[in-house]
Design a protein around this motif. Structure first.
Motif, mmCIF file in Angstrom:
data_model
loop_
_atom_site.group_PDB
_atom_site.id
_atom_site.type_symbol
_atom_site.label_atom_id
_atom_site.label_comp_id
_atom_site.label_asym_id
_atom_site.label_seq_id
_atom_site.Cartn_x
_atom_site.Cartn_y
_atom_site.Cartn_z
ATOM 1 N N LEU A 126 4.675 36.381 15.818
ATOM 2 C CA LEU A 126 5.918 35.958 15.185
ATOM 3 C C LEU A 126 6.717 35.048 16.113
ATOM 4 O O LEU A 126 6.665 35.170 17.331
ATOM 5 N N GLU A 127 7.472 34.152 15.497
ATOM 6 C CA GLU A 127 8.469 33.357 16.209
ATOM 7 C C GLU A 127 9.708 34.264 16.317
ATOM 8 O O GLU A 127 10.156 34.814 15.321
ATOM 9 N N VAL A 128 10.234 34.424 17.527
ATOM 10 C CA VAL A 128 11.352 35.351 17.707
ATOM 11 C C VAL A 128 12.629 34.602 18.083
ATOM 12 O O VAL A 128 12.622 33.800 19.016
ATOM 13 N N ILE A 129 13.700 34.824 17.326
ATOM 14 C CA ILE A 129 14.998 34.197 17.605
ATOM 15 C C ILE A 129 15.964 35.265 18.132
ATOM 16 O O ILE A 129 16.298 36.201 17.408
ATOM 17 N N PRO A 130 16.418 35.121 19.385
ATOM 18 C CA PRO A 130 17.365 36.113 19.893
ATOM 19 C C PRO A 130 18.756 35.936 19.276
ATOM 20 O O PRO A 130 19.205 34.809 19.071
ATOM 21 N N VAL A 131 19.395 37.044 18.983
ATOM 22 C CA VAL A 131 20.759 37.028 18.443
ATOM 23 C C VAL A 131 21.591 38.001 19.271
ATOM 24 O O VAL A 131 21.274 39.197 19.329
ATOM 25 N N LEU A 132 22.621 37.487 19.948
ATOM 26 C CA LEU A 132 23.491 38.376 20.722
ATOM 27 C C LEU A 132 24.588 38.874 19.803
ATOM 28 O O LEU A 132 25.373 38.096 19.256
ATOM 29 N N ASN A 133 24.666 40.185 19.647
ATOM 30 C CA ASN A 133 25.600 40.779 18.688
ATOM 31 C C ASN A 133 26.767 41.460 19.408
ATOM 32 O O ASN A 133 26.723 41.669 20.616
ATOM 33 N N LYS A 134 27.774 41.773 18.623
ATOM 34 C CA LYS A 134 28.969 42.504 19.081
ATOM 35 C C LYS A 134 29.794 41.695 20.079
ATOM 36 O O LYS A 134 30.409 42.274 20.988
ATOM 37 N N ILE A 135 29.793 40.361 19.917
ATOM 38 C CA ILE A 135 30.569 39.572 20.877
ATOM 39 C C ILE A 135 32.075 39.707 20.633
ATOM 40 O O ILE A 135 32.883 39.209 21.405
ATOM 41 N N ASP A 136 32.453 40.398 19.533
ATOM 42 C CA ASP A 136 33.882 40.691 19.326
ATOM 43 C C ASP A 136 34.406 41.720 20.320
ATOM 44 O O ASP A 136 35.602 41.833 20.550
ATOM 45 N N LEU A 137 33.511 42.499 20.906
ATOM 46 C CA LEU A 137 33.954 43.560 21.814
ATOM 47 C C LEU A 137 34.338 42.970 23.179
ATOM 48 O O LEU A 137 33.653 42.101 23.701
ATOM 49 N N PRO A 138 35.452 43.470 23.751
ATOM 50 C CA PRO A 138 35.903 42.945 25.047
ATOM 51 C C PRO A 138 34.852 43.148 26.150
ATOM 52 O O PRO A 138 34.788 42.353 27.087
ATOM 53 N N SER A 139 34.040 44.190 26.027
ATOM 54 C CA SER A 139 33.058 44.450 27.085
ATOM 55 C C SER A 139 31.775 43.631 26.917
ATOM 56 O O SER A 139 30.832 43.798 27.695
ATOM 57 N N ALA A 140 31.721 42.760 25.896
ATOM 58 C CA ALA A 140 30.512 41.946 25.701
ATOM 59 C C ALA A 140 30.332 40.976 26.857
ATOM 60 O O ALA A 140 31.291 40.393 27.351
ATOM 61 N N GLU A 141 29.082 40.835 27.312
ATOM 62 C CA GLU A 141 28.774 39.867 28.376
ATOM 63 C C GLU A 141 27.618 39.001 27.913
ATOM 64 O O GLU A 141 26.502 39.106 28.436
ATOM 65 N N PRO A 142 27.867 38.130 26.917
ATOM 66 C CA PRO A 142 26.758 37.383 26.322
ATOM 67 C C PRO A 142 25.977 36.529 27.321
ATOM 68 O O PRO A 142 24.747 36.448 27.222
ATOM 69 N N GLU A 143 26.672 35.935 28.323
ATOM 70 C CA GLU A 143 25.941 35.071 29.269
ATOM 71 C C GLU A 143 24.953 35.903 30.089
ATOM 72 O O GLU A 143 23.802 35.521 30.277
ATOM 73 N N ARG A 144 25.459 37.046 30.576
ATOM 74 C CA ARG A 144 24.591 37.889 31.397
ATOM 75 C C ARG A 144 23.400 38.417 30.580
ATOM 76 O O ARG A 144 22.262 38.395 31.024
ATOM 77 N N ILE A 145 23.691 38.843 29.335
ATOM 78 C CA ILE A 145 22.624 39.403 28.502
ATOM 79 C C ILE A 145 21.624 38.316 28.108
ATOM 80 O O ILE A 145 20.422 38.571 28.016
ATOM 81 N N ALA A 146 22.113 37.088 27.913
ATOM 82 C CA ALA A 146 21.200 35.981 27.592
ATOM 83 C C ALA A 146 20.217 35.769 28.740
ATOM 84 O O ALA A 146 19.013 35.582 28.534
ATOM 85 N N ARG A 147 20.734 35.841 29.973
ATOM 86 C CA ARG A 147 19.837 35.694 31.144
ATOM 87 C C ARG A 147 18.835 36.837 31.189
ATOM 88 O O ARG A 147 17.663 36.649 31.497
ATOM 89 N N GLU A 148 19.333 38.042 30.838
ATOM 90 C CA GLU A 148 18.445 39.213 30.827
ATOM 91 C C GLU A 148 17.297 38.996 29.834
ATOM 92 O O GLU A 148 16.145 39.317 30.125
#
Ligand code: GDP
Ligand code: MG
Length: 598
Positions: A126-148
């Motif tokens: 399968l082709e997999v598309i990552p989606v970072l969720n819950k970015i409304d939460l103050p504790s979200a760290e989308p940049e760090r999780i994207a690197r992960e």
């Protein structure tokens, strides 16, 4: 519909990362759920699933979608079950897709089930598309999780989709990505029919409903189909898709996803993973990789009231109609009387079945401690398969016993590594690997006896890592081990329902702790109760409950009448699930003592 305008996709995620919420938002945004029909988590159909927040039965929705440029598409959103026990079903659902949305909670990051699901997706090309969720939460760290995600999984996450499935923020971009980034299906509508069954269930009006994905060929209402593995033929009486309600469709071609009904009476008529073809123009080769699901864990189910045996049997029959992985057959226990030996995929599966029985059928049950399957070679040269410890032959007749092993991956923050290793070693584990996937997160790989994992492993892992560990496991093989049967005697009589198979090295310790647990869970009676643990003829532990003389309420000093009544009610409540062994009353929880952490 034109094959180039079809997109078949799933959403995969670790539990609670927002898969169901995102699916709901997608359905809303594409006009598939109107406000009146709108419920929290539409896809988690059953009440039980909503409460537990897990999806047991896969649901699939066909979504007509017009892109901003006016092009018309058909999106098939295929929901998958979310737990290790159901990984074969997950895998088959994924193989009906060309792509998957990988939802990762931006406050949590990659967890064991994130990886397990990604591997299943990649196994299915399968082709997999990552989606970072819950970015409304103050504790979200989308940049760090994207690197992960880039480091651990190796997916490109340089310009990730960042969404809030809860508020709906950027969910439109997710739909655009499905259309632009996922490939359309390939397939030949003129070839002989080859369709993959990826889910089926029993409906009291329609009989068996089959969800399928057409690989090649075309299917019409009225066609006579053939199920590849059984050769059985059926006439298609209904053909259609869920939008999300069932809508009839006359003809469906390569790449499409739909449902059919064909007067099938039981789930075995349409096993998940099997291939459908046409009776008079069959395909030569089935869709590869079909394996019938097999129960791996067995447990006895007994009615609390012997008179409820037939009711329980009916309940089990109804349940089985909708759960091909669940099996049962009559068994008799000296201690518990007439009941059933039931087979399950794993521990979560047992819990689900038990809860359904109690809820939907109001059945009062006694469940015995679950057992794995043992392979036994006898001195006489026979090979036996044992799913009930009390059926283990006499030790002098056993040449060898083999038990199932699992390969387990545990994800954990580095400060808990020590306690996870200690736990795995205690459970007879063999360490295979340990890797830092980020500077602070570790993946520990072990091979462990499945029986040891079943008992109190999950509870212990959770408590020793403050809930931060996540895990995934699969059964890999059977291995010889020095195993013995531990019996429990109550006032001298063996109680077969308490027997368990343990490693010889741990037998004495387990025997002592089990006897003690039983002493605590069996209420004191009017006479002395002696609890003994034995291996063969050898008694290895002994506990005793002194006779009980006074009424429980005596200790209330007569004063507080409501408290007295409560106590009496509690006593009555406690009686409901008791079984009498000789003259000793034993409560339900005693039967599960083996499972509980010390
Ligand atoms: P699943 O187990 O992956 O299906 O997860 P669910 O969709 O059931 O979501 C788990 C929990 O996270 C629920 O309480 C949701 O309301 C919550 N949740 C899901 N998406 C979001 C989000 O974008 N933001 C916030 N704050 N909560 C979310
Ligand atoms: Mg869910």
């Amino acid at each position: 519909s034109k094959i180039d305008n079809i997109r078949n996709f799933s959403i995969i995620a670790h539990i609670d990362h927002g898969k169901s919420t995102l699916a709901d938002r997608i359905l809303e945004l594409t006009g598939m759920i109107n406000d009146r029909a709108k419920k929290d988590q539409y896809l988690d159909k059953m009440e039980l699933e909503r409460e537990r927040g897990i999806t047991i039965k896969a649901q699939t929705v066909r979504i007509p979608y017009t892109a901003p440029d006016g092009a018309k598409y058909v999106l098939n959103l295929i929901d998958t079950p979310g737990h290790v026990d159901f990984s074969y079903e997950v895998s088959r659902s994924l193989s009906a897709c060309e792509g998957a949305l990988l939802v990762v909670d931006a406050t949590q990051g990659v967890e064991a089930q994130t990886l397990a699901n990604v591997y299943l997706a990649l196994d299915n090309d399968l082709e997999v598309i990552p989606v970072l969720n819950k970015i409304d939460l103050p504790s979200a760290e989308p940049e760090r999780i994207a690197r992960e995600i880039e480091d651990i999984i190796g997916l490109d996450c340089s310009d990730p989709l960042m969404v809030s499935a809860k508020s709906g923020l950027n969910v439109d971009r997710v739909i655009a990505a499905v259309v632009e980034q996922l490939p359309p299906p390939k397939g030949d509508p003129d070839a002989p029919l080859k369709a993959l069954i990826f889910d089926s269930w029993y409906d009291s009006y329609q009989g068996v409903v089959v969800l399928f994905r057409i690989i090649d060929g075309t299917i019409k209402k009225g066609d006579t189909i053939k199920i590849f593995s059984t050769g059985k033929r059926f006439e298609v009486t209904r053909l259609g898709a869920f939008m999300p309600e069932a809508v009839d469709i006359k003809t469906m071609g390569a790449g499409e996803v739909g449902f059919l009904c064909a007067s099938m009476k039981e789930l075995g008529d349409a096993p998940v993973g099997d291939t459908i073809t046409l009776a008079d123009n069959p395909v030569a080769e089935p869709y590869p990789g079909f394996k019938p699901v097999k129960a791996m864990v067995f447990s006895g189910l007994y009615p609390v009231e012997p008179s409820e045996y037939e009711t329980l049997k009916n309940a089990l029959e109804k349940l089985q109609l909708n759960d091909a992985a669940f099996s049962f057959e009559p068994e008799t226990s000296q201690a518990l009387g007439f009941g059933f030996r039931c087979g399950f995929l794993g521990l979560l599966h047992i819990e689900i079945i038990q809860e359904r029985l109690e809820r939907e059928f109001e059945a009062k049950l006694i469940t015995t401690a679950p057992s794995v399957i043992y392979q036994v070679d006898t001195v006489g040269g026979d090979s036996l398969t044992i799913d009930n410890p009390s059926k283990l032959p006499d030790p002098t007749k056993i040449a060898a016993i083999r038990e199932p092993f699992v390969r387990m991956e545990i994800h954990v923050p580095n400060e808990f590594v020590g306690s996870v290793l200690a736990l795995c070693e205690e459970k007879r584990g063999i360490q295979k690997n340990m890797a830092y996937i980020t500077p602070t997160r570790v993946v520990i790989t072990y091979e462990l006896p499945f029986a040891e994992v079943m008992y109190d492993f999950f509870d212990k892992l959770k408590s020793s890592t403050r809930g931060y560990a996540s895990l995934d496991y699969e059964i890999i093989d059977y291995r010889q081990a020095d195993l013995v049967r531990l019996d429990i005697l109550i006032n001298g009589d063996p109680v077969d329902a308490f027997s368990c198979i343990v490693h010889r090295e741990n037998a004495a310790r387990t025997g002592r702790s089990l006897a003690l647990k039983l002493k605590r869970s069996i209420p004191r009676q009017m006479f002395e109760v002696v609890i003994q643990a034995a291996i063969g003829n050898k008694i290895i532990a002994r506990e005793r409950n002194a006779p009980f003389r006074k009424d429980v309420t005596a200790k209330c000093y007569g004063g507080d009448i409501t408290r007295k009544r409560k106590l009496l009610e509690k006593q009555k409540e406690g009686k409901k699930r008791m079984r009498r062994m000789g003259n000793v009353e034993i409560p339900q929880e005693a039967f599960l003592s083996v499972l509980k952490a010390d």
